[in-house]
Design an enzyme around this catalytic site. Structure first.
Site, PDB file in Angstrom:
ATOM      1  N   PRO A  74      -8.288   3.031 -11.955  1.00 45.55           N
ATOM      2  CA  PRO A  74      -9.556   2.859 -11.230  1.00 45.55           C
ATOM      3  C   PRO A  74     -10.240   1.534 -11.575  1.00 45.55           C
ATOM      4  O   PRO A  74     -11.155   1.127 -10.874  1.00 45.55           O
ATOM      5  CB  PRO A  74     -10.420   4.034 -11.709  1.00 45.55           C
ATOM      6  N   GLU A 115      -7.351   9.636 -20.393  1.00 47.05           N
ATOM      7  CA  GLU A 115      -8.442   8.675 -20.258  1.00 47.05           C
ATOM      8  C   GLU A 115      -7.938   7.299 -19.863  1.00 47.05           C
ATOM      9  O   GLU A 115      -8.709   6.406 -19.543  1.00 47.05           O
ATOM     10  CB  GLU A 115      -9.245   8.589 -21.562  1.00 47.05           C
ATOM     11  N   ARG A 141       6.598   0.188   4.475  1.00 46.48           N
ATOM     12  CA  ARG A 141       6.562   0.123   5.939  1.00 46.48           C
ATOM     13  C   ARG A 141       6.504  -1.298   6.466  1.00 46.48           C
ATOM     14  O   ARG A 141       6.790  -1.540   7.638  1.00 46.48           O
ATOM     15  CB  ARG A 141       5.421   0.966   6.510  1.00 46.48           C
ATOM     16  N   ASP A 173      -1.360  -3.106  13.564  1.00 48.21           N
ATOM     17  CA  ASP A 173      -2.136  -2.287  12.648  1.00 48.21           C
ATOM     18  C   ASP A 173      -3.572  -2.739  12.522  1.00 48.21           C
ATOM     19  O   ASP A 173      -3.852  -3.922  12.593  1.00 48.21           O
ATOM     20  CB  ASP A 173      -1.577  -2.378  11.216  1.00 48.21           C
TER      21      ASP A 173
END
Ligand code: 4GM
Length: 233
Positions: free
Chosen positions: A89, A116, A154, A169
């Site tokens: 994160p 953690e 992809r 896209d």
């Protein structure tokens, strides 16, 4: 392209790598995805891969030993140097632009953490880049690795079967895609916009572009700041 994944839960990738575009790309040898279990490189017979944080605090931290040993073993399996990536994160948030850059590399090594997080020396000592798939916390890096793999694979030449679709896209153009419709022409009183049935390709293209810009203005005005320079002129 070669992709190695270092994880405590290789089994969660099983159906993912067999399915859809990622599965097809694997079968046609556009990509070779391999999984290594960090626990196979545990320091002790009990299979420990984590420990309490120095300085105290909640949770456990993934230790250096097993991760370094696993990375060195993986690197030894091939001559191709790998780009080392930690899914966390705290990383730089993944964008389509970044995905395109990663898709041009010959080999990725994705490292999935839990608890953690990682001992900081895993990032610094392995020269790994931290990447986040968005501003939310997951219980493990595996779903983030799947997101990255899907987005990259992809884009590999030949993976979609239809090269034009990647260029269409959202984000490839810097704009969101507009609405799509298929049969029937009317469903429960909701009609397909007339212009799409007109057969006038120039008019259809202009309508789609206007829809795309309007949707982006309403939902993601931040994207227009960037595409204004490159695309809207
Ligand atoms: C490292 C440190 C990635 C890994 C703490 C992983 C969210 C993302 C984890 C952690 C993750 C993301 C595992 N959560 N936004 N969790 O890309 O919790």
């Amino acid at each position: 392209m070669q992709i190695d994944v270092l994880t405590l839960f290789p089994e969660v990738f099983e159906t993912f790598v067999q399915t859809s575009i990622v599965g097809r790309a694997g079968k046609s040898e556009l990509v070779d995805i391999r999984f290594t279990n960090i626990r196979d490189f545990a320091d002790d017979a009990r299979g420990s891969v984590d420990d309490k944080p120095f300085g105290g605090g909640p949770g456990m931290v993934l230790t250096c030993g097993p991760v370094f040993d696993a990375v060195e073993w993986i690197d030894g399996q091939s001559e191709v140097p790998s780009k080392r990536i930690l899914l966390t994160p705290q990383g730089r948030v993944l964008t389509q632009e970044r995905v395109e850059a990663l898709a041009r590399l010959p080999r990725l090594l994705l490292i999935c953490g839990h608890y953690e997080g990682f001992d900081e020396r895993i990032r610094t000592g392995l020269g790994a880049e931290e990447i986040s798939i968005g501003d939310y916390v997951l219980s493990g890096g595996e779903p983030a690795a799947m997101v990255l793999i899907d987005a990259v694979v992809r884009l590999l030449p030949g993976a979609l079967g239809d090269e034009a679709s990647a260029q269409h896209d959202s984000f490839a153009s810097g704009l969101l895609e507009g609405p799509h419709y298929t049969r029937p022409r009317e469903f429960r009183g909701m009609a397909v916009p007339e212009v799409l049935l007109s057969g006038n390709h120039a008019e259809i293209e202009a309508w789609r572009r206007a829809q795309s810009i309007e949707r982006t203005r309403q939902r993601r005005p931040d994207l227009l700041e960037h595409s204004r320079r490159t695309d809207l002129e």
